[in-house]
Design a protein around this motif. Sequence first.
Motif, PDB file in Angstrom:
ATOM      1  N   UNK A 301      16.879   3.195  19.893  1.00  0.00           N
ATOM      2  CA  UNK A 301      18.076   3.361  20.728  1.00  0.00           C
ATOM      3  C   UNK A 301      19.056   2.207  20.541  1.00  0.00           C
ATOM      4  N   UNK A 302      18.557   1.078  20.010  1.00  0.00           N
ATOM      5  CA  UNK A 302      19.406  -0.094  19.776  1.00  0.00           C
ATOM      6  C   UNK A 302      19.475  -0.467  18.300  1.00  0.00           C
ATOM      7  N   UNK A 303      19.172   0.494  17.445  1.00  0.00           N
ATOM      8  CA  UNK A 303      19.258   0.246  16.017  1.00  0.00           C
ATOM      9  C   UNK A 303      17.979  -0.240  15.371  1.00  0.00           C
ATOM     10  N   UNK A 304      16.887  -0.349  16.145  1.00  0.00           N
ATOM     11  CA  UNK A 304      15.603  -0.784  15.604  1.00  0.00           C
ATOM     12  C   UNK A 304      14.815   0.371  15.015  1.00  0.00           C
ATOM     13  N   UNK A 305      13.557   0.098  14.652  1.00  0.00           N
ATOM     14  CA  UNK A 305      12.737   1.098  13.966  1.00  0.00           C
ATOM     15  C   UNK A 305      11.734   1.790  14.877  1.00  0.00           C
ATOM     16  N   UNK A 306      11.540   1.294  16.098  1.00  0.00           N
ATOM     17  CA  UNK A 306      10.511   1.831  16.980  1.00  0.00           C
ATOM     18  C   UNK A 306      11.112   2.869  17.926  1.00  0.00           C
ATOM     19  N   UNK A 307      10.540   4.059  17.941  1.00  0.00           N
ATOM     20  CA  UNK A 307      11.073   5.156  18.771  1.00  0.00           C
ATOM     21  C   UNK A 307      10.824   4.889  20.254  1.00  0.00           C
ATOM     22  N   UNK A 308      11.893   4.851  21.036  1.00  0.00           N
ATOM     23  CA  UNK A 308      11.796   4.610  22.477  1.00  0.00           C
ATOM     24  C   UNK A 308      11.249   5.827  23.204  1.00  0.00           C
ATOM     25  N   UNK A 309      11.734   7.010  22.856  1.00  0.00           N
ATOM     26  CA  UNK A 309      11.277   8.263  23.467  1.00  0.00           C
ATOM     27  C   UNK A 309      11.334   8.208  24.984  1.00  0.00           C
ATOM     28  N   UNK A 310      12.421   7.634  25.492  1.00  0.00           N
ATOM     29  CA  UNK A 310      12.675   7.539  26.936  1.00  0.00           C
ATOM     30  C   UNK A 310      11.582   6.775  27.684  1.00  0.00           C
ATOM     31  N   UNK A 311      10.854   5.930  26.962  1.00  0.00           N
ATOM     32  CA  UNK A 311       9.807   5.128  27.599  1.00  0.00           C
ATOM     33  C   UNK A 311       8.620   5.924  28.086  1.00  0.00           C
ATOM     34  N   UNK A 312       8.415   7.117  27.520  1.00  0.00           N
ATOM     35  CA  UNK A 312       7.375   8.013  28.019  1.00  0.00           C
ATOM     36  C   UNK A 312       6.001   7.765  27.403  1.00  0.00           C
ATOM     37  N   UNK A 313       5.952   7.033  26.283  1.00  0.00           N
ATOM     38  CA  UNK A 313       4.669   6.814  25.625  1.00  0.00           C
ATOM     39  C   UNK A 313       3.864   5.744  26.369  1.00  0.00           C
ATOM     40  N   UNK A 314       2.530   5.840  26.248  1.00  0.00           N
ATOM     41  CA  UNK A 314       1.707   4.796  26.838  1.00  0.00           C
ATOM     42  C   UNK A 314       1.453   3.664  25.853  1.00  0.00           C
ATOM     43  N   UNK A 315       1.563   3.936  24.560  1.00  0.00           N
ATOM     44  CA  UNK A 315       1.264   2.939  23.541  1.00  0.00           C
ATOM     45  C   UNK A 315       2.347   2.956  22.464  1.00  0.00           C
TER      46      UNK A 315
END
Length: 335
Positions: A301-315
């Motif tokens: 969401x900020x141009x990085x490589x890690x998917x935020x997915x609305x903060x729904x993941x646990x890990x």
Amino acid sequence: MRVNRRLMLQAAGVAVALPMLIATAASAAPLRIAAIVQSLNTEYNVLWADAAKEHPALADGTATLTILDGRQDVLTQSNLFDTAITEKYDAIIFIPVDIDAGNEPLERARKAGIPVFGSNTVVSKTELYDAYINSNDVEAGEMLAKAVIDKAGDDAKIVILEGMIGQSAQVQRFQGIQNVLAGKPNVTVLGQNTANWSRAEAITLMENFLTANGDQIKGVLAENDEMAVGAIEGIRNYGLAPGSVPVAGVDGIKDALEAVKRGDQLMSILQDAKGQSQGAIDLALNKLIDGYKPRAAVWDANGGSLAWNEGKEQHYYVPWLAVTSANVDHVLSAH
């Protein structure tokens, strides 16, 4: 405590009807986060803490962060949980010393209604976290083993310097090393012992390995960079040229990166302290604030490589970066 900032602002706009609510919204106290780390005597934990303190939500008063030093001791960390519970922090970020001993204090915090978020190392009962963010330590172990064996040869004799026994990084990085060794039946492990993540202990351990085995040792697998740098010093003290024995480590501390640049260290696997620390703060604030938008650079969401997915993941796994002579100058320039 979960705060709906949008509703507070809407309420504050009804100036005539709700003057007291306006004052409450305007003076909302910052959310209080406690970070219980392993030890501020290790460079990676210091990098983690320094990066965490730079999170934008701390600068604008959304939250405050208190770093609590576990001093590499499970009892100290347990007592710090009691402190955080007694002082009613809104959330806890936890870097445990021990993979199993960290479960019980985490459970106490959860029972007290305080959400806990993991970062870097983890406990064995990961289901206790509201969410956690680290890097895949099994993968790191595989990466360092492959790098050294590719350089030293499929019939090489090697030694392994392990981290503090019982920490998740030690357990999982060693598993990764074993995964590689299982496919390399002609590789011989001449020595294996813990140096407790310590540079000083690694110097002594490496000297002992060399005294027992001499120039039979053709590669060194160090589960972190502090020990890798210590192993290089032990090699030098024994009278061998640094770089003559391939050494790989994990974390991407500055001294290891400089050793890679000099050719003394084959590889350092960079662990993103900023991504892990600021990512953990985002996960905590996402739990506490309705409609929260992540602010760490690690997220897509900020141009990085890690998917935020609305903060729904646990890990969440932050990617590793293998630092070699080919890219070390670029990494150092950003360090």
